[in-house]
Design an enzyme around this catalytic site. Structure first.
Site, mmCIF file in Angstrom:
data_model
loop_
_atom_site.group_PDB
_atom_site.id
_atom_site.type_symbol
_atom_site.label_atom_id
_atom_site.label_comp_id
_atom_site.label_asym_id
_atom_site.label_seq_id
_atom_site.Cartn_x
_atom_site.Cartn_y
_atom_site.Cartn_z
ATOM 1 N N ASP A 182 0.820 -1.201 0.000
ATOM 2 C CA ASP A 182 0.000 0.000 0.000
ATOM 3 C C ASP A 182 0.862 1.262 0.000
ATOM 4 O OD1 ASP A 182 -2.657 1.326 0.450
ATOM 5 O OD2 ASP A 182 -1.668 1.947 2.302
ATOM 6 N N GLU B 293 1.219 -0.530 -5.158
ATOM 7 C CA GLU B 293 0.260 0.541 -5.418
ATOM 8 C C GLU B 293 1.090 1.827 -5.494
ATOM 9 O OE1 GLU B 293 -3.485 3.037 -3.579
ATOM 10 O OE2 GLU B 293 -1.813 2.379 -2.355
#
Length: 775
Positions: free
Chosen positions: A441, A494
């Site tokens: 993330d 990401e």
């Protein structure tokens, strides 16, 4: 639920002395052995670096001297396995001692009695001493921890069951738990928990050299025991902290760690063997993103193992991706503010229950990806923040250690032990829980020192640049280490910027990820589709631009939870027009997405066109499947997955320009784009397809983003002969208008669009056609 909040740790000036009828004072013999009142003061205060050097058994010229720390005890005696007893004398501040006239240290226990009500003494209890055991970490462990290279860190730090001794020898086997925690700046550390009524005075830990690790084996502590570490910082303040490497955490909002030993027996050997032989870039990957708490609210891990596995299998997805499952105190963070990095959340069951969920998915042929959050952590005072009273896991400089957007703290990636903590955590999920990949993330927030910061709010790196070189080195290490130890996994970034080489191997200067989310494709595609079809010809470049860079990285096309929360509405709600047009637009989006180069990810609920924005509290609107439009959209996604998985043209060369060619990218006035997907390189002598992939080596995709059908539309094709519609997103069965091409499509040897053959087609409104050759 623990009661760690009801008993406050006493400070060094509020120590428990011995009972009034015992002599107080340290004898000359003790002083000769180097045991002074000051020494005992430090032990009782919990700030002695090595309580084992005083407590426990110590052979000497007069026999074996045994000392025990027994706060509040009335009497104590040493008991041997043969029944002999040696009364202990209270020396000072709850420390008892006895000399055994023996040449060697025997197996012994302590018979302890405590004061009762009315001046009476309670019956004796036979207890073991934590201070008669050697450290449970070896010199190699400590050396690797100091270097930041202990890849199995979770196996040595935290809480782990241990057994000592032999059956039939002395008192027999001793079962207990070893506790170990890294707190290099602590003045002292204690174990507290159910086993000592959350009063750690009797369980000070020892410091293992310069490693910063504190350790203690506590006999009798079993699985299920709630515990924390009581850490005395340089400021003299005691802080109760959950175990950073706990394998299980208490059910929030409670915050204790829980002793846990896995007893799970895996049954996914075939899956793991096949995974290690695979290469995901050349395999079909269709990911269903899931928030476990709201897919069907109220389900446990084991219930999800049955229901989610059945649903994902039926829908044809190859993988599930779970929003973070590591323990987090605030459910509204959806797992993105982690406090226990090594513990699956207790909201849905035990760690072994989570293993069962992964195992069942594997047995059904479905891979498991986890969202992993090494970019930041919350400020909860019982967790990682200022763990030993100093900035330890977080960077000390707030310009590098505090996240301005999320109010969280940022890891100090340049510190060996912190980097080790995160690398080992990734390995733990992949090895201990058999997870098949990690989606990392917020990578962009890690890469740039000026992320969300204005002038004067960030510090350049040593070269004067804005790149966080420590974070870059960490990402390279975690990717290289994970791929080395577990072949066949997926490390997914990401990452929302143009950082070069995200999926380039580390040895070639890249970050070493296997895949990267294509957030540019997501943004451009949703922006294009938000325009009314009558205006889309002005924005045609938005829908074709992704092919300018599609092969610069190994991309995953994400329509994730981020696109259906925070006021963004649902995917269905982004489509303009009335109900028919919105559903047709959504179906066209899916047909285009599944044919576009790259793997694809779809957030739960989008597969049946949920109209409401996602709510983690409410869950999905499964009831809408009674409507034909919603049910038709679900059926389309099912069919897209089925055809996709059997069509190597859609995935065998996903990351090579040879796997894609335009038919026509320039029909802006018609809102049409058409392209070919190939399974075989132009110079390949024959297809090299994975086992079971027997579909055609070429597939044509024609997308009509116009609100009107196009009749007699000529499309170039790579070969004459019969072609068939294998997908038509406007079919009646999907809730469409049924416009299309019934029966076989005959391509004739008439060149068009630079292709040697062509066919005349009817293009449905807001529809996508997939065509494959039949000969």
């Amino acid at each position: 639920m623990s009661t760690d909040g009801i008993t406050e740790q006493m400070s060094g000036t509020e120590r428990s002395g011995g009972p009034a009828d015992q002599p107080a004072g340290v004898t000359a013999a003790e002083q000769e052995a180097g045991v002074t009142a000051a020494e005992i003061d430090r032990i009782v205060a919990g700030i002695h670096h090595d309580p084992h050097s005083v407590l426990g058994a110590h052979p000497g010229p007069g026999g074996v001297r045994i000392r025990a720390l027994l706060p509040l005890a009335a009497t104590a005696a040493v008991v041997l396995a043969d029944g002999r007893r040696f009364p202990m004398t209270h020396l000072y501040e709850g420390v008892f001692a006895a000399t055994l006239p023996l040449p060697t240290v025997p197996d012994y226990r302590l018979a302890v009695a405590y004061p009762g009500a009315g001046g009476k003494t309670l019956p004796e209890a036979l207890v073991d001493s934590p201070y008669r055991y050697l450290p449970t970490l070896g010199e190699t462990d400590l050396h690797l921890i100091g270097e930041g290279r202990h890849e199995d860190l979770w196996r040595v730090l935290g809480a782990h069951g241990h057994t000592y001794g032999e059956q039939g020898a002395g008192f027999g086997e001793v079962h207990g738990t070893s506790f170990a925690v890294w707190a290099p700046n602590a003045r002292g550390a204690r174990c507290i928990g159910d086993f000592n009524h959350w009063d750690g005075r009797g369980h000070p830990m020892r410091s293992l050299g310069g490693s910063g690790v504190w350790e203690l084996f506590v006999p009798g502590v079993a699985d299920g025991t709630h515990y924390k570490f009581d850490i005395c910082g340089p400021d003299g303040q005691w802080r109760r902290k959950a175990d950073p490497l706990a394998s299980r955490a208490e059910l929030p909002p409670a915050t204790a760690s829980v002793v846990f030993t896995s007893e799970y027996v895996w049954e996914d050997e075939d899956w793991l063997a096949a995974r290690s032989r695979g290469e995901k870039t050349r395999e079909p990957v269709s990911i269903y993103e899931v928030h476990l708490g709201s897919w069907r609210p109220g389900l446990s891990y084991r219930q999800l193992a049955e229901q989610l596995t059945a649903y994902v299998t039926e829908m044809g997805f190859t993988h599930v991706e779970f929003l973070p499952v590591a323990e987090h105190p605030f459910g509204g963070s959806w797992g993105y503010q982690v406090t226990s990095y090594y513990a699956p959340t207790s909201r849905f069951g035990s760690p072994d229950d989570f293993r069962f969920l992964v195992d069942r998915l594997h047995q059904a042929g479905i891979g498991v990806i986890l969202d992993w959050v090494p970019a930041h952590f919350p400020r909860d005072d019982w967790a990682l923040a200022r763990f030993d009273g100093t900035p330890l896991y977080e960077h000390a400089d707030p310009r590098r250690g505090e996240h301005p957007d999320w109010g969280t703290l940022i890891f100090d990636y340049g510190r060996n032990e912190v980097r080790n903590f995160l690398v080992a955590n990734a390995l733990c999920w992949l090895e201990d829980f058999h997870v098949d990949g990690l989606r990392v993330d917020a990578v962009a927030s890690m890469l740039y020192l000026d992320y969300s910061r204005g002038p004067g709010q960030w510090v350049p790196n040593a070269h004067g640049g804005r790149e966080n070189t420590d974070a870059v080195a960490f990402l390279q290490e975690v990717n290289a280490t994970c791929y080395r130890r577990i072949p066949g996994i997926m490390m997914i970034a990401e990452e929302s910027t143009a950082w070069p080489g995200v999926t380039r191997p580390v040895h070639l200067g890249g970050l070493g990820f296997g895949f990267k989310w294509n957030l540019g494709w997501m943004h451009d595609t949703l922006t294009y589709l938000s325009h009314d079809p009558v205006f889309r010809h002005y924005h045609h470049n938005e829908i074709t631009f992704s092919l300018m860079y599609a092969f610069s990285e190994n991309f995953v096309l994400p329509l994730s939870h981020d696109e259906v929360v925070h006021g963004k509405g649902s995917l269905l709600g982004k489509m303009p027009g009335d109900e028919w047009n919105r559903f047709a637009g959504l179906r066209a989006l899916f047909g285009y997405m599944w044919a576009h180069p790259g793997k694809q990810l779809l957030f739960m609920g989008s597969e049946f066109g949920q109209g409401a924005e996602w709510s983690a509290e409410r869950g999905l609107d499964w009831w809408v499947l009674g409507d034909a439009y919603h049910a038709g959209t679900q059926q389309l996604v099912n069919d897209l997955n089925r055809v996709y998985r059997s069509s190597p043209a859609l995935w065998a060369l996903d990351y090579s320009p040879e796997g894609f060619s335009w038919i026509d990218a320039n029909d802006a006035s018609g809102n049409v784009l058409s392209f070919l997907r190939h399974a075989v390189s132009a110079d390949a002598a024959s297809p090299a397809q994975p086992d079971g992939a027997d579909g055609p080596a070429v597939l044509a995709c024609i997308v009509n983003f116009s609100g009107q059908p196009h009749s007699s539309y000529q499309v170039g094709l790579p070969m004459p002969g019969r072609w068939a519609e294998v997908i038509n997103t406007d079919a009646f069965v999907y809730g469409g208008s049924g416009v299309g091409n019934l029966g076989a499509i005959e391509a004739v040897p008439e060149p068009w669009h630079g292709q040697p053959a062509s066919a005349i087609l009817t293009l449905p409104p807001l529809g996508v056609l997939w065509l494959t050759p039949q000969d």
